[in-house]
Design an enzyme around this catalytic site. Structure first.
Site, PDB file in Angstrom:
ATOM      1  N   MET A  46       0.323  -1.287  -0.078  1.00  9.63           N
ATOM      2  CA  MET A  46      -0.385   0.059   0.344  1.00  9.63           C
ATOM      3  C   MET A  46       0.537   1.359  -0.320  1.00  9.63           C
ATOM      4  O   MET A  46       2.244   1.540   0.896  1.00  9.63           O
ATOM      5  CB  MET A  46      -0.649   0.134   1.444  1.00  9.63           C
ATOM      6  CG  MET A  46      -1.758   0.986   0.880  1.00  9.63           C
ATOM      7  SD  MET A  46      -2.793   0.763   2.593  1.00  9.63           S
ATOM      8  CE  MET A  46      -1.662   1.595   4.416  1.00  9.63           C
ATOM      9  N   HIS A 113       0.442  -5.531   1.279  1.00  8.48           N
ATOM     10  CA  HIS A 113      -0.402  -5.561   0.759  1.00  8.48           C
ATOM     11  C   HIS A 113      -0.464  -6.259  -0.237  1.00  8.48           C
ATOM     12  O   HIS A 113      -0.808  -6.652  -1.492  1.00  8.48           O
ATOM     13  CB  HIS A 113      -1.622  -4.010   0.319  1.00  8.48           C
ATOM     14  CG  HIS A 113      -2.346  -4.434   0.133  1.00  8.48           C
ATOM     15  ND1 HIS A 113      -3.164  -3.329  -0.600  1.00  8.48           N
ATOM     16  CD2 HIS A 113      -3.553  -4.864  -0.521  1.00  8.48           C
ATOM     17  CE1 HIS A 113      -4.682  -3.788  -0.793  1.00  8.48           C
ATOM     18  NE2 HIS A 113      -4.519  -4.842  -0.498  1.00  8.48           N
ATOM     19  N   ASP A 240      16.651   6.413  11.673  1.00 12.21           N
ATOM     20  CA  ASP A 240      15.882   6.298  10.653  1.00 12.21           C
ATOM     21  C   ASP A 240      14.285   6.521  11.444  1.00 12.21           C
ATOM     22  O   ASP A 240      13.810   6.062  12.237  1.00 12.21           O
ATOM     23  CB  ASP A 240      15.705   4.696  10.292  1.00 12.21           C
ATOM     24  CG  ASP A 240      14.011   4.939   9.639  1.00 12.21           C
ATOM     25  OD1 ASP A 240      13.317   5.290   8.895  1.00 12.21           O
ATOM     26  OD2 ASP A 240      14.405   3.325   8.981  1.00 12.21           O
ATOM     27  N   ASP A 283      11.642  -1.624   7.252  1.00  9.61           N
ATOM     28  CA  ASP A 283      13.130  -2.647   7.227  1.00  9.61           C
ATOM     29  C   ASP A 283      13.323  -4.075   5.930  1.00  9.61           C
ATOM     30  O   ASP A 283      14.173  -4.065   5.679  1.00  9.61           O
ATOM     31  CB  ASP A 283      13.806  -3.289   8.128  1.00  9.61           C
ATOM     32  CG  ASP A 283      14.129  -2.381   9.650  1.00  9.61           C
ATOM     33  OD1 ASP A 283      14.688  -1.273   8.990  1.00  9.61           O
ATOM     34  OD2 ASP A 283      13.956  -2.532  10.966  1.00  9.61           O
ATOM     35  N   GLN A 287      14.321  -0.513   3.589  1.00 11.32           N
ATOM     36  CA  GLN A 287      14.108   0.837   3.530  1.00 11.32           C
ATOM     37  C   GLN A 287      13.956   1.595   5.266  1.00 11.32           C
ATOM     38  O   GLN A 287      14.121   0.556   5.500  1.00 11.32           O
ATOM     39  CB  GLN A 287      12.657   1.241   3.440  1.00 11.32           C
ATOM     40  CG  GLN A 287      12.277   1.513   1.533  1.00 11.32           C
ATOM     41  CD  GLN A 287      13.541   2.793   0.971  1.00 11.32           C
ATOM     42  OE1 GLN A 287      14.009   3.637   1.312  1.00 11.32           O
ATOM     43  NE2 GLN A 287      13.416   2.455  -0.380  1.00 11.32           N
ATOM     44  N   LEU A 291      18.584   1.890   6.246  1.00 13.91           N
ATOM     45  CA  LEU A 291      19.079   2.095   7.316  1.00 13.91           C
ATOM     46  C   LEU A 291      17.795   1.513   8.400  1.00 13.91           C
ATOM     47  O   LEU A 291      17.126   1.264   8.871  1.00 13.91           O
ATOM     48  CB  LEU A 291      18.229   3.583   8.168  1.00 13.91           C
ATOM     49  CG  LEU A 291      19.539   4.869   7.088  1.00 13.91           C
ATOM     50  CD1 LEU A 291      18.856   5.846   7.707  1.00 13.91           C
ATOM     51  CD2 LEU A 291      20.491   4.739   8.002  1.00 13.91           C
ATOM     52  N   ASP A 298      21.180  -8.370   6.502  1.00 11.25           N
ATOM     53  CA  ASP A 298      20.948  -7.647   5.581  1.00 11.25           C
ATOM     54  C   ASP A 298      20.116  -8.197   5.196  1.00 11.25           C
ATOM     55  O   ASP A 298      19.563  -9.206   4.563  1.00 11.25           O
ATOM     56  CB  ASP A 298      22.472  -7.291   5.105  1.00 11.25           C
ATOM     57  CG  ASP A 298      21.772  -6.495   3.807  1.00 11.25           C
ATOM     58  OD1 ASP A 298      20.890  -5.550   3.885  1.00 11.25           O
ATOM     59  OD2 ASP A 298      22.330  -6.078   3.323  1.00 11.25           O
TER      60      ASP A 298
END
Length: 315
Positions: A46, A113, A240, A283, A287, A291, A298
């Site tokens: 979304m 979504h 973040d 994350d 994003q 960060l 990772d």
């Protein structure tokens, strides 16, 4: 430029890029670690996008997958709409990708979504889908959506909230370059993502869903493999600023483990790879701008691992 036109252009570039990738592998070597049999197709959640003002939704993920052999397509559907409407939009793009790639099927990966969106495509056209991977998706609905649904239907408050969110969706649509198909449906998204709407969707499309409260679903349905993974840490990186928003939304879960927008058990679909990464909802797509937690794998590596898992499964 329309979304379909941009996808056609992207497909053409990827087809051309595939040749250069083979040449690069010949001269410089490639591990083939992520080289799946079928293309990987990424579908956003979304208020998502493919690229916004030069920033990719799937931050650093497509390039990392392509580096070691994967063919990757990034799709874009409506920022705000029902799971079924978004699924129909995605299906058109999947049909085009299959035709251009010549591979016959695709590996769908959907975040948030995007999870129900890719499930719709796999349910109505399983012949086009080799696998579905759900990332932080609210298959049983989101407590945050349930909280927002408490705004009385037909009230001025609902109209105001829908207008604001629709405006944000339209802005994202414009800034991401999708000048057509820009109509937004915030209330449709809300109905799809709350627990009642999710239950109605699940009754129609149960493929891969767990039959117990927090278990795993069928690994293979109609020759489509189902996987899922998610995080349970709303706060992961002090630098973040989006963590603050996810920390606030996590309060709607009343103590249930969640990523800020999706509960741990709600994220389960098919084979649960892991449901407690030290990641929040953003994350999970690396994003904001990478960060993420310094104390967890990772996110890009998790996608590479999944691509390798698909490769080893012959997908």
């Amino acid at each position: 430029m329309s979304r379909k036109t941009r996808l056609s252009l992207a497909c053409g570039l990827i087809a051309a890029f595939g040749v250069s990738t083979q040449a690069h592998a010949f001269w410089f070597g490639s591990s083939g670690y992520t080289k799946t049999k079928y293309p990987i197709v990424l579908t956003h959640g979304m208020l998502g996008f493919d690229s916004l003002l030069g920033v990719d939704y799937w931050y650093g993920i497509p390039s990392a997958l392509r580096k070691d052999g994967a063919t990757v397509y990034v799709t874009e559907v409506s920022q705000l709409d029902t799971s079924e409407a978004r699924g129909e939009q995605l299906l058109e793009q999947v049909e085009e990708i299959v035709a251009i790639s010549g591979k016959g099927r695709v590996n769908l990966i959907g975040h948030s979504h995007g999870g129900p969106t890719v499930r719709y495509v796999a349910a109505v056209r399983p012949d086009l889908v080799a696998s579905v991977t759900s990332v932080g998706a609210p298959h049983k609905g989101s407590a945050t959506a349930d909280f927002l649904r408490q705004v009385p239907e037909g009230s001025d408050g609902e109209a105001l909230l829908a207008g604001i969110v629709n405006g944000l969706g339209a802005l994202i649509n414009f800034l991401s370059g999708s000048s057509s198909d820009s109509q937004q449906n915030a209330l449709g998204s809300l109905e799809s993502l709350n627990s009642e709407g999710a239950a109605r969707f699940n009754a129609r499309f149960p493929q891969g869903l767990p039959t117990t409260a927090c278990g795993e679903g069928a690994y293979v349905v109609n020759n489509v493999r189902y996987y899922s993974w998610s995080g349970t840490r709303p706060l992961t990186n002090a630098l973040d600023v989006s963590d603050l928003l996810l920390g606030a939304s996590s309060l709607t879960f009343g103590g249930e483990a969640n990523d800020g927008l999706v509960g741990r058990c709600s994220s389960h679909l098919g084979m649960v790879i892991r449901d407690n990464y030290r990641m929040n909802h953003l994350d999970e797509v690396n994003q904001t701008l990478g960060l993420t937690s310094l104390f967890e794998t990772d996110p890009v590596t998790v996608y590479r691992q999944q691509a390798n898992r698909l490769k080893n499964a012959g997908l």
